[in-house]
Design an enzyme around this catalytic site. Structure first.
Site, PDB file in Angstrom:
ATOM      1  N   CYS A   1       0.501  -1.603  15.630  1.00  0.00           N
ATOM      2  CA  CYS A   1       0.547  -1.473  14.169  1.00  0.00           C
ATOM      3  C   CYS A   1      -0.109  -2.669  13.481  1.00  0.00           C
ATOM      4  O   CYS A   1       0.208  -3.827  13.771  1.00  0.00           O
ATOM      5  CB  CYS A   1       1.996  -1.346  13.725  1.00  0.00           C
ATOM      6  SG  CYS A   1       2.189  -1.371  11.955  1.00  0.00           S
TER       7      CYS A   1
ATOM      8  N   CYS B   1      -1.382   6.251  10.170  1.00  0.00           N
ATOM      9  CA  CYS B   1      -0.210   5.602  10.752  1.00  0.00           C
ATOM     10  C   CYS B   1      -0.623   4.342  11.497  1.00  0.00           C
ATOM     11  O   CYS B   1      -1.532   4.370  12.314  1.00  0.00           O
ATOM     12  CB  CYS B   1       0.472   6.522  11.754  1.00  0.00           C
ATOM     13  SG  CYS B   1       1.198   7.934  11.005  1.00  0.00           S
TER      14      CYS B   1
ATOM     15  N   CYS C   1       5.431  -4.284  16.177  1.00  0.00           N
ATOM     16  CA  CYS C   1       4.922  -3.216  17.053  1.00  0.00           C
ATOM     17  C   CYS C   1       3.447  -3.494  17.384  1.00  0.00           C
ATOM     18  O   CYS C   1       2.640  -3.749  16.480  1.00  0.00           O
ATOM     19  CB  CYS C   1       5.068  -1.857  16.387  1.00  0.00           C
ATOM     20  SG  CYS C   1       6.773  -1.490  15.945  1.00  0.00           S
TER      21      CYS C   1
ATOM     22  N   CYS D   1       5.943  -6.718   7.816  1.00  0.00           N
ATOM     23  CA  CYS D   1       7.026  -6.172   8.640  1.00  0.00           C
ATOM     24  C   CYS D   1       7.311  -7.151   9.780  1.00  0.00           C
ATOM     25  O   CYS D   1       6.386  -7.785  10.306  1.00  0.00           O
ATOM     26  CB  CYS D   1       6.615  -4.819   9.220  1.00  0.00           C
ATOM     27  SG  CYS D   1       7.935  -4.027  10.179  1.00  0.00           S
TER      28      CYS D   1
ATOM     29  N   CYS E   1       3.430   8.465   1.023  1.00  0.00           N
ATOM     30  CA  CYS E   1       3.966   7.562   2.039  1.00  0.00           C
ATOM     31  C   CYS E   1       4.143   6.205   1.378  1.00  0.00           C
ATOM     32  O   CYS E   1       3.166   5.606   0.909  1.00  0.00           O
ATOM     33  CB  CYS E   1       2.976   7.506   3.206  1.00  0.00           C
ATOM     34  SG  CYS E   1       3.436   6.323   4.464  1.00  0.00           S
TER      35      CYS E   1
ATOM     36  N   GLU F   1       0.831  -1.199   0.000  1.00  0.00           N
ATOM     37  CA  GLU F   1       0.000   0.000   0.000  1.00  0.00           C
ATOM     38  C   GLU F   1       0.869   1.255   0.000  1.00  0.00           C
ATOM     39  O   GLU F   1       1.955   1.272   0.583  1.00  0.00           O
ATOM     40  CB  GLU F   1      -0.906   0.004   1.227  1.00  0.00           C
ATOM     41  CG  GLU F   1      -1.946  -1.098   1.168  1.00  0.00           C
ATOM     42  CD  GLU F   1      -2.852  -1.128   2.388  1.00  0.00           C
ATOM     43  OE1 GLU F   1      -3.920  -1.729   2.284  1.00  0.00           O
ATOM     44  OE2 GLU F   1      -2.501  -0.567   3.421  1.00  0.00           O
TER      45      GLU F   1
END
Ligand code: SF4
Length: 345
Positions: free
Chosen positions: A123, A336, A120, A116, A109, A96
């Protein structure tokens, strides 16, 4: 260099690589300049679009080379005009990119990995785990693709804050940064790389690509809390990140950005604000306070507006530049910590 079905992806070549490729076909060097212009200035999506070349030349190039492209799977627009794009890669993995328009700039962005590995807690991307690193041309292709979609407008600023930890895909990201500055002519001042804090790579980044803006996703003021919400902290604790930031050379007038996602009853106490002041003293920086965007299924909650304001007040009282950033594109999961490549965007 990427070769598929014995054909070279022209976008995988560096400037010198393009000249070498052109020479290998016994073509004059100026053809390399033309190729670079069509690839990067005119955004040719296929060799057939390079109309400055004769049909004969295009045919012979088509025999040995191709131009990679991302396939747009879907795009959605937020009520605040933020746009999220879902792209498919050649191996059908999805990434994305998010376009954030402001008065005088169009910030894209971009993603650096599929998924990933950093884990976190706040996230959504972390829930995918790491699928694979992006190649530098796949990182850059996000800009190409969005520029084609928004024509005649053009992306003006880049933030590496999409899916993935950019410094965990260091070599490809460094290569992509060079391409962005050299070929797209986007100045380093307009590029920001955000990291969860891969300490050895923070210092190496400056040596490889000087003057890139650095943002650090800090999000806690004690190792105890940061270990819990950002497992990477067990390897690179807060003190080591702060030390690396103190060594990160800054151009006059530039600052390091510290991002601080505010999570209810986790990292939003006044004591955290005071500790943050102490931690950041001596670093030319600003702090972005980002109220959490909880994704569906997350147990974490957003800090109340009153607590965010009180937190900011303490930072400001101690002369720390602190801004409250409501994430853009929340209604389309483009904010975010909300990115997660899927078909249902
Ligand atoms: S916040 Fe960034 S580093 Fe952490 S899991 Fe999400 S994408 Fe990875």
């Amino acid at each position: 260099m990427t070769i598929i079905m014995n054909k070279i992806n022209l976008k995988s070549l560096s400037r010198e690589g393009i000249y070498r490729f052109i020479e290998s076909l016994n073509l004059p060097r100026y053809r390399g300049d033309q190729l670079i212009r069509w690839l990067y200035k005119k955004g040719a999506a296929s060799i057939d679009e390079i109309t400055e070349f004769s049909k004969e030349l295009r045919n012979s190039l088509n025999d040995v080379a191709y131009i990679s492209n991302l396939a747009l799977v879907k795009q959605v627009k937020s009520s605040d005009n933020t746009k999220k794009f879902l792209f498919a890669l050649q191996d059908f993995q999805k990434i994305e990119s998010v376009l954030i328009p402001d008065e005088d700039r169009l910030t894209l962005c971009i993603s650096s990995q599929v998924g990933c590995a950093m884990g976190c807690l706040f996230c959504r991307t972390a829930r995918c785990g790491l699928v694979r690193n992006l190649k530098s041309y796949e990182i850059v292709d996000q800009i190409f693709s969005v520029n084609r979609i928004i024509k005649p407008a053009k992306v003006t600023n880049i933030v590496l804050m999409g899916m993935g930890e950019p410094l965990a895909n260091f070599d490809e990201v460094v290569d992509a940064l060079w391409r962005i500055t050299e070929f797209f002519c986007i100045s380093k001042r307009k590029i920001t790389l955000s990291t969860a804090g891969i300490v050895p790579k923070i210092l190496l980044l400056h040596r490889k690509v000087p003057e890139i803006n650095l943002a650090v996703s800090l999000n806690a003021t004690t190792d105890e809390v940061r270990n819990e919400i950002m497992p990477v902290n067990k390897r690179y604790p807060i003190r080591s990140i702060i030390d690396a930031c103190k060594k990160y050379p800054l151009q006059p007038g530039r600052k390091i950005t510290f991002e601080y996602v505010m999570i209810d009853r986790k990292n939003d106490f006044p004591e955290d604000a005071y500790r943050l002041v102490k931690l950041l003293s001596g670093i030319r920086c600003k702090v972005n306070l980002i109220p959490l965007n909880p994704y569906p299924g997350s147990e974490l909650k957003k800090t109340t507006d009153e607590k965010v304001l009180a937190f900011q007040k303490i930072l400001l009282q101690h002369k720390l530049r602190a801004f409250i950033r409501e994430s853009r594109g929340q209604d389309i999961s483009a904010a975010c910590g909300q990115l997660r490549a899927e078909n249902k965007i």
